[in-house]
Design an enzyme around this catalytic site. Sequence first.
Site, PDB file in Angstrom:
ATOM      1  N   ALA A 104       0.712  -1.296  -0.286  1.00 43.97           N
ATOM      2  CA  ALA A 104      -0.241   0.220  -0.265  1.00 43.97           C
ATOM      3  C   ALA A 104       0.927   1.324  -0.097  1.00 43.97           C
ATOM      4  O   ALA A 104       2.172   1.359   0.118  1.00 43.97           O
ATOM      5  CB  ALA A 104      -0.844  -0.011   1.361  1.00 43.97           C
ATOM      6  N   MET A 105      -0.050   2.613   0.229  1.00 45.20           N
ATOM      7  CA  MET A 105       1.314   3.348  -0.148  1.00 45.20           C
ATOM      8  C   MET A 105       0.070   4.678   0.422  1.00 45.20           C
ATOM      9  O   MET A 105      -1.210   4.916   0.547  1.00 45.20           O
ATOM     10  CB  MET A 105       1.372   4.082  -1.760  1.00 45.20           C
ATOM     11  CG  MET A 105       1.736   5.821  -1.577  1.00 45.20           C
ATOM     12  SD  MET A 105       4.233   5.430  -1.163  1.00 45.20           S
ATOM     13  CE  MET A 105       4.021   7.300  -0.637  1.00 45.20           C
ATOM     14  N   HIS A 132      -1.308   0.620   9.288  1.00 48.29           N
ATOM     15  CA  HIS A 132      -0.419   1.052   9.327  1.00 48.29           C
ATOM     16  C   HIS A 132       0.105   1.716   8.528  1.00 48.29           C
ATOM     17  O   HIS A 132       0.550   3.579   8.173  1.00 48.29           O
ATOM     18  CB  HIS A 132       0.484   0.324   8.000  1.00 48.29           C
ATOM     19  CG  HIS A 132       1.933   0.599   7.884  1.00 48.29           C
ATOM     20  ND1 HIS A 132       2.859  -0.542   8.096  1.00 48.29           N
ATOM     21  CD2 HIS A 132       2.131   1.104   6.708  1.00 48.29           C
ATOM     22  CE1 HIS A 132       4.368   0.382   7.899  1.00 48.29           C
ATOM     23  NE2 HIS A 132       3.769   1.346   6.215  1.00 48.29           N
ATOM     24  N   GLU A 133      -1.124   2.514   6.931  1.00 46.71           N
ATOM     25  CA  GLU A 133      -0.992   3.956   6.338  1.00 46.71           C
ATOM     26  C   GLU A 133      -1.859   4.654   7.057  1.00 46.71           C
ATOM     27  O   GLU A 133      -1.755   6.082   6.637  1.00 46.71           O
ATOM     28  CB  GLU A 133      -1.956   3.069   4.629  1.00 46.71           C
ATOM     29  CG  GLU A 133      -1.580   1.529   4.005  1.00 46.71           C
ATOM     30  CD  GLU A 133       0.239   2.242   3.656  1.00 46.71           C
ATOM     31  OE1 GLU A 133       0.678   3.355   3.360  1.00 46.71           O
ATOM     32  OE2 GLU A 133       1.334   1.038   3.985  1.00 46.71           O
TER      33      GLU A 133
END
Length: 873
Positions: free
Chosen positions: A283-284, A316-317
């Site tokens: 992911a980003m 996390h993102e």
Amino acid sequence: MPGANLTRQEAADRKAVIGQTHYQVHLDLTGNIPSHASADKGDQNNFLSVSTVTFDAQSGSSTYLDLIANKVVSVTINDNQVDPAQVYSDSRVQLDNLQEHNTVTVEALCQYSHTGEGLHRSLDPSDGNIYLYFQFEVPDARRVYAVFDQPDIKAVFDFSLSAPKDWVVISNQPTAEQPQVQADDEEVRIWKFKPTPVMSSYLTAFCAGPYAQWTSSHTLASGRQVPLGIYTRQALKDAASADVDYLFDITAKGMDFYNQTWGVEYPYEKYDQVFVPEYNAGAMENIGCVTIRDSYIYESKTTDANKERRVVTVLHELAHMWFGDLVTMKWWNDLWLNESFAEFTSTLATAEVTEWKDAWATFCSGEKSWGQAEDEKPTTHPIVAPINDLNDTYVNFDGITYAKGASVLKQLVAYVGRERFFQGIHNYLEKNKYGNATLDGLLSELEATSGRDMKTWSSLWLEQSGINTIAADVQEGEDGTISNLVLKQTAPAEHPVMRPHRLAVGFYSSDENGKVVRTDSFELDVDGENTVVEEARGKARPDFILINDNDLTYTKIRLDSKSLAFALENLDHFVDPLARAITWLSLWDMTRSAELPAESFIETSLKALATEEESTTFRYALGQVQTSANLYVAPSRRQTVINHISDTLWHLAQSAAPGSDEQYQLLTAYLHYGVGSEYARRTAGLLDGSVVLPGLDMDNNLRWVVTIDRARAGVIGNAEIDAELAKRETTENREFSYMAKASIPTTDAKQWAFDQALHNNNLTNSQIEAVANGFSSNNRPELFAGYVARFFDMIDWIWKNKTFHMSETLLGSLSGYGLYPVYAKAADLVEAGQAWLDSHPDADKALRHLIQANVDSSQRTLRVQNYNASLQK
């Protein structure tokens, strides 16, 4: 590799010249490129990009914008139109004789990507829909618009896009107004977005296409409502519908947890999560527009490990909205300030506000084991890594930056205390919000709240490489009590650093039911070579002594001889999943360090798998058993051991609870071995329904697991693979079919796979990854004898002609070995690899890093094989 490689010094020089910056960017994604830009109407390979950059600068100075374009159509600098050929070269637009206030407009044709970098264009074969998404980390905003592409030149961005009228367009900010009809084309809409907050260019984003969408909102403690969105391809709409409420709930819980823990409210106007195809990363963290690989939308049964990993990834993102986005590193050497914090806090949030209460056991089995393995390679580096240029940055998205960094932060919380730690984080975020920060800024805040010497702590933990080992030396009296328990810390010769640790020592014994339970625990500071555990003196010797109970510190552990023997016999009876994971990791580390026979590890693991229920521990143990069997066991014993493992896994799968996670993992692990007289019959039966495991649904993905493994075993060929694909051709199934064909154990299949991965420019990044990983997946050395030389002969060509992510895929990365023939004879790989390294002393550091990691894995294989072979004599 395409594109100029920005150095740290160049970035610092440019930052010294550039002041306040603003961008106005318009992209035309319709294919209707004006005649003055291109004669090719309906261009599906390029898009029109127009960037107007307004910025302050030192009068009379020079600098440059970054841009990777197929054609620069026009450049206007402070109302003066200049010849693009005179100012554009090597991916830079040169800007000379600047004024105090400047406006530069660059019109260019930029190229759609099929490598997951820049503006990626994906065609879904199931319905013909086209989906676009942007991926800009590290320096790939320059593939889409002209930009000062470095993290410390933050700016405000005004974005607009022209897109087909039936598309959805998502960006960092909400739209400023309803999409407007383009004046000259009823089929086109113009999307305009609100100006962004001040942010770094690598965090800007768009996603565009006929995405399915769901919306919600979350009310913060302040009363402010944050709009939430989830987007997927139309082909995944039905599968996603079952998950969106859950994902919205996880997001809301995470937002509340972070708001409360850090005392800083979620800083942006909205929060969208876009699940996109063919994604290189997990992911980003684009501000307000997070992109996530859409393999996290489950059309078929998946493991609980994957489900938990999705939760950790979502959190996390979300954590990045504060760490990385609100406060951004000044340069990439402080990448850990983003990733380590996001990894640590997402695991903490997962354990404390979701149903995945054993997330720290998951972290130990998965992330920490990754970090420890990376830390023992010659490519290890300090958590605060020396980053001299962009290429250095690429290879630091690794187990040191993520997993070791997160482990060390967990140690830091134990060292300074949770309340004081998070108060320091609050102060750090408040002081640096919407700006850039460095390690020193963080340390000063933590030092102020904790009273601890953070400079010394940082120099030992963050700024030096390597991992310590702590072993227990236990002395007993005649009455069975402990007369002395000493913790002995050592450091590797290459990194002779002794570190302070805050850890616990746990006592475990079997209860009346045969379960291994904790009976006592002592928390203490460990520093230097020898530390006496005073509280243990005079206590009865337990069955098992666990160093680093609760996994508070980052270290390797070595059990005393009695505890080791007990663990090998009783690992399956340990009640606490974290204690089990810590112990299992120690046994695995001994195995890969040639200190424990591979067959002993395999037997203990197979026995423990019969009762293990923590999905990630289960998953990693299966992988470690496979690595031990295929690479570490004495060659003379390998086939016998593989046959034994295969038989055991099949029988365990038969006895597992119907429809359980364990049943699924055991079956898929069995399938991968591809041995035994019954293998072809069983696997054919699974596909045609004549072999049934109770509660197990042969859904799409499981059918492909069976098909790929049947191909790998040589049971089927291309015709059967094509027939399976013809039943349902989707993005995912195409990738599965490429992997299956590349896995066939014939010289023709390997030749095809090698050539396809290198030279078929029509393949997407995910298809190339599937082909490369299929190529290297067979554990038959004879298949790869000719590919040792071919691999090393192709390295320079790959590095020169492919993007970084494609080079990484082909040369070997986290997602697989790529074209590195890992199952060729280890001695041949070591010899050829060392010869390449010796002949390329000046190769790019990032390239040498990739090759050194491969060679190190083969050196370890050879070393551990020889150790296990010596035990047979």
